[in-house]
Design a protein around this motif. Structure first.
Motif, mmCIF file in Angstrom:
data_model
loop_
_atom_site.group_PDB
_atom_site.id
_atom_site.type_symbol
_atom_site.label_atom_id
_atom_site.label_comp_id
_atom_site.label_asym_id
_atom_site.label_seq_id
_atom_site.Cartn_x
_atom_site.Cartn_y
_atom_site.Cartn_z
ATOM 1 N N SER A 1 6.344 -2.401 4.464
ATOM 2 C CA SER A 1 5.425 -3.523 4.664
ATOM 3 C C SER A 1 4.503 -3.262 5.848
ATOM 4 O O SER A 1 3.302 -3.532 5.792
ATOM 5 C CB SER A 1 6.206 -4.820 4.886
ATOM 6 O OG SER A 1 6.906 -5.199 3.712
ATOM 7 N N LEU A 2 5.067 -2.720 6.938
ATOM 8 C CA LEU A 2 4.245 -2.455 8.118
ATOM 9 C C LEU A 2 3.239 -1.349 7.837
ATOM 10 O O LEU A 2 2.051 -1.476 8.171
ATOM 11 C CB LEU A 2 5.136 -2.080 9.304
ATOM 12 C CG LEU A 2 4.390 -1.713 10.603
ATOM 13 C CD1 LEU A 2 3.467 -2.847 11.030
ATOM 14 C CD2 LEU A 2 5.368 -1.369 11.708
ATOM 15 N N SER A 3 3.696 -0.250 7.237
ATOM 16 C CA SER A 3 2.767 0.850 6.971
ATOM 17 C C SER A 3 1.670 0.405 6.007
ATOM 18 O O SER A 3 0.496 0.724 6.192
ATOM 19 C CB SER A 3 3.511 2.061 6.401
ATOM 20 O OG SER A 3 4.045 1.789 5.123
ATOM 21 N N ARG A 4 2.048 -0.352 4.997
ATOM 22 C CA ARG A 4 1.047 -0.845 4.042
ATOM 23 C C ARG A 4 0.071 -1.790 4.738
ATOM 24 O O ARG A 4 -1.134 -1.761 4.460
ATOM 25 C CB ARG A 4 1.754 -1.551 2.886
ATOM 26 C CG ARG A 4 0.864 -1.800 1.661
ATOM 27 C CD ARG A 4 1.702 -2.372 0.546
ATOM 28 N NE ARG A 4 0.942 -2.677 -0.641
ATOM 29 C CZ ARG A 4 0.731 -1.847 -1.653
ATOM 30 N NH1 ARG A 4 1.230 -0.633 -1.600
ATOM 31 N NH2 ARG A 4 0.038 -2.215 -2.718
ATOM 32 N N GLY A 5 0.587 -2.619 5.638
ATOM 33 C CA GLY A 5 -0.274 -3.523 6.380
ATOM 34 C C GLY A 5 -1.264 -2.786 7.261
ATOM 35 O O GLY A 5 -2.452 -3.138 7.334
ATOM 36 N N VAL A 6 -0.786 -1.751 7.950
ATOM 37 C CA VAL A 6 -1.666 -0.961 8.819
ATOM 38 C C VAL A 6 -2.776 -0.310 7.997
ATOM 39 O O VAL A 6 -3.965 -0.376 8.352
ATOM 40 C CB VAL A 6 -0.848 0.110 9.574
ATOM 41 C CG1 VAL A 6 -1.769 1.103 10.267
ATOM 42 C CG2 VAL A 6 0.070 -0.547 10.591
ATOM 43 N N TYR A 7 -2.407 0.309 6.883
ATOM 44 C CA TYR A 7 -3.412 0.993 6.074
ATOM 45 C C TYR A 7 -4.333 -0.004 5.374
ATOM 46 O O TYR A 7 -5.516 0.288 5.169
ATOM 47 C CB TYR A 7 -2.731 1.908 5.048
ATOM 48 C CG TYR A 7 -1.991 3.052 5.696
ATOM 49 C CD1 TYR A 7 -2.608 3.856 6.652
ATOM 50 C CD2 TYR A 7 -0.657 3.324 5.378
ATOM 51 C CE1 TYR A 7 -1.933 4.893 7.258
ATOM 52 C CE2 TYR A 7 0.019 4.361 5.985
ATOM 53 C CZ TYR A 7 -0.611 5.142 6.922
ATOM 54 O OH TYR A 7 0.065 6.172 7.534
ATOM 55 N N TYR B 1 -3.557 4.324 0.536
ATOM 56 C CA TYR B 1 -3.811 2.890 0.383
ATOM 57 C C TYR B 1 -5.021 2.458 1.200
ATOM 58 O O TYR B 1 -5.716 1.510 0.829
ATOM 59 C CB TYR B 1 -2.566 2.110 0.801
ATOM 60 C CG TYR B 1 -2.604 0.651 0.426
ATOM 61 C CD1 TYR B 1 -2.711 0.260 -0.902
ATOM 62 C CD2 TYR B 1 -2.549 -0.335 1.392
ATOM 63 C CE1 TYR B 1 -2.754 -1.076 -1.254
ATOM 64 C CE2 TYR B 1 -2.585 -1.674 1.057
ATOM 65 C CZ TYR B 1 -2.691 -2.040 -0.269
ATOM 66 O OH TYR B 1 -2.740 -3.365 -0.607
ATOM 67 N N ALA B 2 -5.288 3.137 2.327
ATOM 68 C CA ALA B 2 -6.471 2.810 3.119
ATOM 69 C C ALA B 2 -7.742 3.086 2.319
ATOM 70 O O ALA B 2 -8.699 2.295 2.358
ATOM 71 C CB ALA B 2 -6.469 3.615 4.416
ATOM 72 N N PHE B 3 -7.773 4.191 1.576
ATOM 73 C CA PHE B 3 -8.937 4.487 0.741
ATOM 74 C C PHE B 3 -9.065 3.471 -0.396
ATOM 75 O O PHE B 3 -10.183 3.049 -0.731
ATOM 76 C CB PHE B 3 -8.812 5.900 0.168
ATOM 77 C CG PHE B 3 -8.885 6.988 1.199
ATOM 78 C CD1 PHE B 3 -10.076 7.283 1.840
ATOM 79 C CD2 PHE B 3 -7.756 7.710 1.535
ATOM 80 C CE1 PHE B 3 -10.151 8.285 2.794
ATOM 81 C CE2 PHE B 3 -7.813 8.714 2.482
ATOM 82 C CZ PHE B 3 -9.015 9.003 3.121
ATOM 83 N N VAL B 4 -7.921 3.091 -0.988
ATOM 84 C CA VAL B 4 -7.948 2.078 -2.044
ATOM 85 C C VAL B 4 -8.581 0.790 -1.533
ATOM 86 O O VAL B 4 -9.448 0.198 -2.186
ATOM 87 C CB VAL B 4 -6.528 1.812 -2.583
ATOM 88 C CG1 VAL B 4 -6.518 0.600 -3.514
ATOM 89 C CG2 VAL B 4 -5.988 3.028 -3.303
ATOM 90 N N LEU B 5 -8.163 0.364 -0.354
ATOM 91 C CA LEU B 5 -8.670 -0.901 0.193
ATOM 92 C C LEU B 5 -10.113 -0.799 0.655
ATOM 93 O O LEU B 5 -10.845 -1.790 0.628
ATOM 94 C CB LEU B 5 -7.773 -1.364 1.333
ATOM 95 C CG LEU B 5 -6.700 -2.391 0.935
ATOM 96 C CD1 LEU B 5 -7.349 -3.693 0.486
ATOM 97 C CD2 LEU B 5 -5.803 -1.848 -0.158
ATOM 98 N N ALA B 6 -10.535 0.388 1.066
ATOM 99 C CA ALA B 6 -11.938 0.557 1.448
ATOM 100 C C ALA B 6 -12.842 0.337 0.232
ATOM 101 O O ALA B 6 -13.923 -0.268 0.343
ATOM 102 C CB ALA B 6 -12.163 1.942 2.039
#
Length: 704
Positions: free
Chosen positions: A81-87, A137-142
């Motif tokens: 959850s934390l790693s997903r939240g950060v990304y 996941y950071a690229f997905v959210l971007a």
């Protein structure tokens, strides 16, 4: 009144039976999974309501985005959850900045603006497919964020900065609430799951090594292939460990060392198995001392007590090296050379198993120097290596761009007022679901969940919410739907359907500071939702779906190409090569389950490519130390193998008997030469011969 002793005993037995049954029920995997799903759902709902309350108190418009964020970020473990939240926050911030940079600069040309946004989403999807770690996941959210903010703003760009700023704030609130609740309220640590998985893998690899001593080729094919999948799963756990809240987490360097040893054990067990089988099949009566040693190794592997294994391992390795030197000194027959080669492999296997024991016991300790000094083999850690395919990633990204551009053209042509909303939802589908070969089944699951979400939202919007005047009552009436959807989200088989519910209800119900039910607006949004996801099913089927057999054949073709490269001196890092091929095996497993190809044959091909690539790479590295005619012949042999395995057809015929004879001729020349590393070269040729023999005619192998 007194009770007879026999009656007391009967009652006691009944109570014990009931207690035992209850204990077995609560320990059952299905019961534990249900309990974990309920706990996850309760925590996610609590975090969502907390985020919603904070967004309301701050006065943010559309505070329901904080609820949506919580359900997107929430994972079943605190670390994930934390790693997903950060990304997610990083990706949202990047996507918001990109959108603010794109939309105002194309304010006078909506078509060009839409095209640039489509290219940005495709660019983000490309890098998310290349990364293959949680960072993706950071690229997905971007891309996701640019789609949600950008397309609805194409025809009204004036408020783009405010929209992006508010969205980032809402998402940050949702992330913080999700992370705090999952981290501090009955947290489920990723470290515990990792430790359980690692312990099971260490048991499995010892069983794999023990089975190899039976010398029955193919007897443990499924276990060997499962180990490759388990290594990928273990790496998935490991990437979240730095974010875990456990008091002690495994050391990253030791995890890399452990992975390298497990990766080497997978092909090594097969190599030992082939040699034992060959010695027995030839009927040459293998040396008595070697047979006795194999029996002792089998007893050692089956030993349960760790200290006993540790003490015996040192003596077994010394015996194996002694046998290797003995048979190498004799080297009167090919059987002696093979016995020396087998003894060397057995010494390596014992050392690797001992390393795995030590690292498994002490993986969470901080004392690296003393642990490193006790390990066998190379100490430079490579760790897990991901297969990355820019061509396939580019194909998926281009498909997303084409689909979005077609959608934008339909929007402009129809002048549909809700077209921007529809395209933004479609862009989200491309970014969120486009990371697999066949995204359509996941989109359909999301669409099914959206049907439920729409029905529930309409009931809330026009029947229930108009009667609610207090936040506590609102929480109470929302609880049944969100708790049910949250429990579905905790189960992998229903995750995407659950997202269709949890992402639809907050938006369609218009959960704001005041009740603003508007049936016409709701109907328009529903139409946009189903039009976007329906178009997504068609577009992604045409432009983003890769047939499973094509994906399998490409992995095999790339493996063959890389064997050729190693034969010519490329990809020299052996640990990198082994890990890359194991990752490709793990990628093949789920694809083979839905293909028409023989899964065991294909997976065997991948292992053969691994072994051949390792053998030719080692020989190529040894050539500079080999002078004269022998060096030229070894180089010529490797060039022939490189030509055979160069990128091209997956199958073909080859004079495998010719390969066998060439290797035998080379071995005879080396055996009578005065080379300094004669034993080493003979071992490498034996390794190559067995690797080629195992691959059969389809890979150009030779018959041993």
């Amino acid at each position: 009144m007194s009770v007879e002793p026999s009656a007391n005993r009967s009652i006691g037995k009944a109570a014990a039976a009931i207690a035992g049954a209850a204990s077995r029920y609560w320990r059952a995997p299905a019961t534990r999974a249900d309990a974990d799903a309920v706990l996850f759902s309760v925590k996610s709902f609590a975090a969502a309501m907390l985020a919603y309350y904070i967004a309301l108190r701050i006065g943010l418009p559309k505070p329901f985005w904080a609820i949506v964020t919580v359900y997107i970020v929430s994972q079943t473990s605190a670390g994930a959850s934390l790693s997903r939240g950060v990304y997610r926050f990083a990706g949202t911030l990047i996507g918001a900045v990109a959108t603010v940079a794109i939309v105002p600069n194309f304010v006078n040309d909506p078509i060009a603006c839409s095209a640039v946004l489509a290219c940005w989403i495709g660019f983000c999807l490309f890098f998310s497919l290349l990364d293959r770690t949680p960072r993706a996941y950071a690229f997905v959210l971007a891309g996701y964020t640019a789609s949600l903010i950008g397309f609805p703003s194409v025809q009204d760009p004036g408020a783009i900065f405010d929209t992006a700023s508010v969205r980032v704030q809402q998402i940050l609130i949702g992330i913080l609430c999700a992370v705090l609740v999952h981290r501090y309220v009955l947290p489920k640590h990723m470290t515990g799951q990792f430790t359980v998985k690692l312990s099971a893998m260490l048991r499995d690899v010892r069983r794999l090594a023990g089975d190899a001593l039976n010398g029955t080729p193919g007897a443990n094919r499924s276990e060997r292939n499962q180990l490759a999948a388990d290594l990928l799963a273990l790496q998935g756990f490991a990437t979240h460990l730095p974010y875990d809240a456990a008091p002690v987490t495994p050391d990253a360097k030791k995890l890399q060392l452990l992975h390298d040893r497990l990766a080497r054990l997978l092909p090594l067990a097969t190599e030992i198995e082939d040699r034992i089988h060959f010695l027995g099949a030839e009927g040459d009566n293998p040396p008595i001392e070697l047979i006795a040693f194999l029996g002792d190794v089998g007893i050692w592997i089956a030993t349960v007590e760790a200290t006993a294994r540790e003490n015996a391992a040192v003596h077994l390795i010394a015996r194996a090296r002694s046998l290797q030197r003995h048979f190498s000194a004799e080297a009167a027959t090919p059987g002696d050379r093979l016995a020396a080669n087998l003894a060397g492999h057995l010494a390596e296997m014992i050392g690797l198993l001992q390393d795995c024991d030590r690292l498994g016991r002490n993986v969470a300790t901080a004392d690296r120097s003393r642990e490193a000094a006790s390990l066998h083999g190379a100490l430079r850690a490579t760790g897990y290596v991901y297969h990355r395919d820019p061509w396939m990633a580019g194909r998926a990204a281009l498909g997303a761009i084409v689909g979005i551009l077609i959608g934008c053209a339909l929007w402009v042509w129809s002048a549909w007022p809700e077209g921007g909303t529809a395209i933004s939802i479609f862009g989200v589908c491309c970014a969120l679901f486009g990371n697999v070969d066949a995204p359509v089944p996941n989109v359909i699951k999301y669409l099914v969940g959206s049907f439920y979400g729409v029905a529930i939202s309409l009931a809330y919007s026009f029947v229930i919410l108009p009667q609610v005047t207090d936040f506590a009552v609102l929480v109470a009436v929302l609880a049944p739907a969100f708790l049910f959807a949250g429990s579905l989200q905790a189960r992998p088989s229903t995750t995407f359907m659950a997202l269709g519910i949890t992402l639809t209800i907050p938006i369609l119900s218009g959960l704001g500071a005041n009740y603003t039910g508007d049936f016409a607006q709701s109907l328009n949004t529903i139409t946009a939702l189903f039009a976007a996801t329906g178009f997504g099913v068609v577009s992604m089927s045409l432009f983003q779906t890769i047939p499973v057999d094509a994906a399998i054949n490409r992995l095999l073709r790339l493996s063959r190409r890389d064997v050729s490269r190693r034969a010519l001196g490329g990809l020299p890092d052996e640990a990198h090569w082994r890990s890359l091929m194991i990752d490709r095996t793990a990628l093949l497993l789920p694809r083979l389950r839905v293909s028409n190809q023989d899964d065991l044959d294909v997976l065997d091909d991948t292992l053969h490519h691994l072994r051949i690539g390792q053998a030719v790479g080692q020989l190529r590295t040894a050539i500079p130390q080999v002078k004269g005619d022998i060096g030229d012949k070894v180089s010529e042999l490797l060039s022939t193998i490189a030509a055979r395995f160069s990128a091209g057809s997956l199958t073909g015929s080859v004079d495998h008997i010719g390969f066998d004879r060439r290797i035998e001729t080379l071995a005879a020349m080396i055996a009578v030469s005065s080379m300094k590393d004669r034993s080493r070269m003979l071992d490498l040729l034996i390794d190559l011969r067995f690797a080629l023999a195992s691959s059969g005619t389809a890979d150009g192998g030779c018959s041993s």
